[in-house]
Design a protein around this motif. Structure first.
Motif, PDB file in Angstrom:
ATOM      1  N   LEU A  59       0.760  -1.170  -0.074  1.00 60.51           N
ATOM      2  CA  LEU A  59       0.052  -0.145   0.027  1.00 60.51           C
ATOM      3  C   LEU A  59       1.081   1.236   0.049  1.00 60.51           C
ATOM      4  O   LEU A  59       1.663   1.421   0.666  1.00 60.51           O
ATOM      5  CB  LEU A  59      -0.810   0.052   1.115  1.00 60.51           C
ATOM      6  N   THR A  62      -6.590  -4.110   5.469  1.00 61.64           N
ATOM      7  CA  THR A  62      -7.954  -3.347   4.834  1.00 61.64           C
ATOM      8  C   THR A  62      -9.036  -4.250   5.543  1.00 61.64           C
ATOM      9  O   THR A  62     -10.116  -3.425   5.779  1.00 61.64           O
ATOM     10  CB  THR A  62      -8.208  -3.658   3.289  1.00 61.64           C
ATOM     11  N   ARG A 116      -8.548   1.977   2.502  1.00 63.49           N
ATOM     12  CA  ARG A 116      -8.185   1.083   2.653  1.00 63.49           C
ATOM     13  C   ARG A 116      -7.360   0.454   3.867  1.00 63.49           C
ATOM     14  O   ARG A 116      -6.779  -0.648   4.336  1.00 63.49           O
ATOM     15  CB  ARG A 116      -6.779   0.649   1.528  1.00 63.49           C
ATOM     16  N   TYR A 170      -4.481  -7.087   1.990  1.00 64.72           N
ATOM     17  CA  TYR A 170      -5.878  -6.834   2.265  1.00 64.72           C
ATOM     18  C   TYR A 170      -6.539  -7.705   3.580  1.00 64.72           C
ATOM     19  O   TYR A 170      -6.812  -6.591   4.325  1.00 64.72           O
ATOM     20  CB  TYR A 170      -6.662  -7.511   1.344  1.00 64.72           C
ATOM     21  N   GLY A 193     -11.622   1.851  -3.886  1.00 64.43           N
ATOM     22  CA  GLY A 193     -10.246   1.475  -3.239  1.00 64.43           C
ATOM     23  C   GLY A 193      -9.890   2.332  -2.396  1.00 64.43           C
ATOM     24  O   GLY A 193      -8.514   2.312  -2.022  1.00 64.43           O
TER      25      GLY A 193
END
Ligand code: AMP
Length: 212
Positions: free
Chosen positions: A58, A171, A88, A167, A85
């Motif tokens: 990221l 996230t 996050r 992720y 998107g």
């Protein structure tokens, strides 16, 4: 209409964000597209972001919050937007709440697909080498500009694995951040794009009795 589409890479956020934004006449703001444009343009941001994106990690929160705050402050986002998107990370979600603290709700819809389907979808995905458009499965030339379709640089099996791990780590905790809100909804993404779009519209309509 302020909508955040949330979910792992490959879940169909981009496709759904584009459809929904067009139907409602609000801009789709995809932070991935903004970064890919910057990489293609060779700007200072693009040079910084490229290696991070290629590794599936990221870009830092300050940079991303700056980009999104500037973009959402533009006139065309005045009546709303669809975010694809972003956020996050929890820090990005907090920043979004701070910018929009005027009482108008932010609807957050999480699109869910079983993890094993994501790798398959991502490695099959093709984008336009010229304009960056994401092609639906089965399409062989860009419907926007006629350009050639190629895999995305970060859709190789190794980078996809890293992106899914990032992720899960950075996230997914956001679901806990949003889950208790009355404006949070979940939609099943393991269906045709049309069926997902219908469920998304119904989910949004169910927030605030369809008055949004
Ligand atoms: P996407 O097109 O949304 O899958 O984004 C592609 C890549 O851009 C990601 O793997 C990240 O490297 C970077 N990126 C996009 N949005 C963000 C964000 N909100 N925060 C940090 N990095 C991002």
């Amino acid at each position: 209409m302020r909508l955040v589409l949330f979910g792992p890479p490959g879940v169909g956020k981009g496709t759904q964000a584009e459809r929904f934004a067009r139907a409602r006449g609000v801009p789709r703001v995809s932070t991935g597209d903004i970064l890919r444009d910057a990489v293609q343009a060779g700007s200072e941001l693009g040079r910084r972001a490229k290696a991070i994106m290629d590794a599936g990690r990221l870009v830092d929160d300050d940079t991303m919050i700056g980009i999104v705050t500037e973009r959402l402050g533009r006139k065309d986002a005045g009546s709303g937007f669809v975010l694809d998107g972003f956020p996050r990370t929890v820090a990005q979600a907090r920043a979004l709440d701070d910018v929009f603290d005027d009482g108008r709700p932010i609807v957050v819809v999480s699109i869910e697909v079983p993890e094993e389907r994501l790798v398959e979808r991502l490695t099959l995905r093709r984008i336009c080498a010229n304009c960056g458009w994401t092609a639906p499965p089965g399409v062989t030339v860009c419907e926007r500009c006629g350009g050639t379709l190629v895999p995305r640089r970060d859709d190789s099996v190794e980078v996809v694995r890293e992106r899914l791990q990032v992720y899960a780590r950075q996230t997914e905790p956001l679901v806990e951040y949003y889950r208790m809100r009355p404006t949070f909804r979940v939609v099943d993404g393991d269906q045709t794009p049309e069926a997902v779009a219908a469920d998304l519209a119904a989910a949004v309509a169910s927030v605030g009795g369809g008055r949004l």
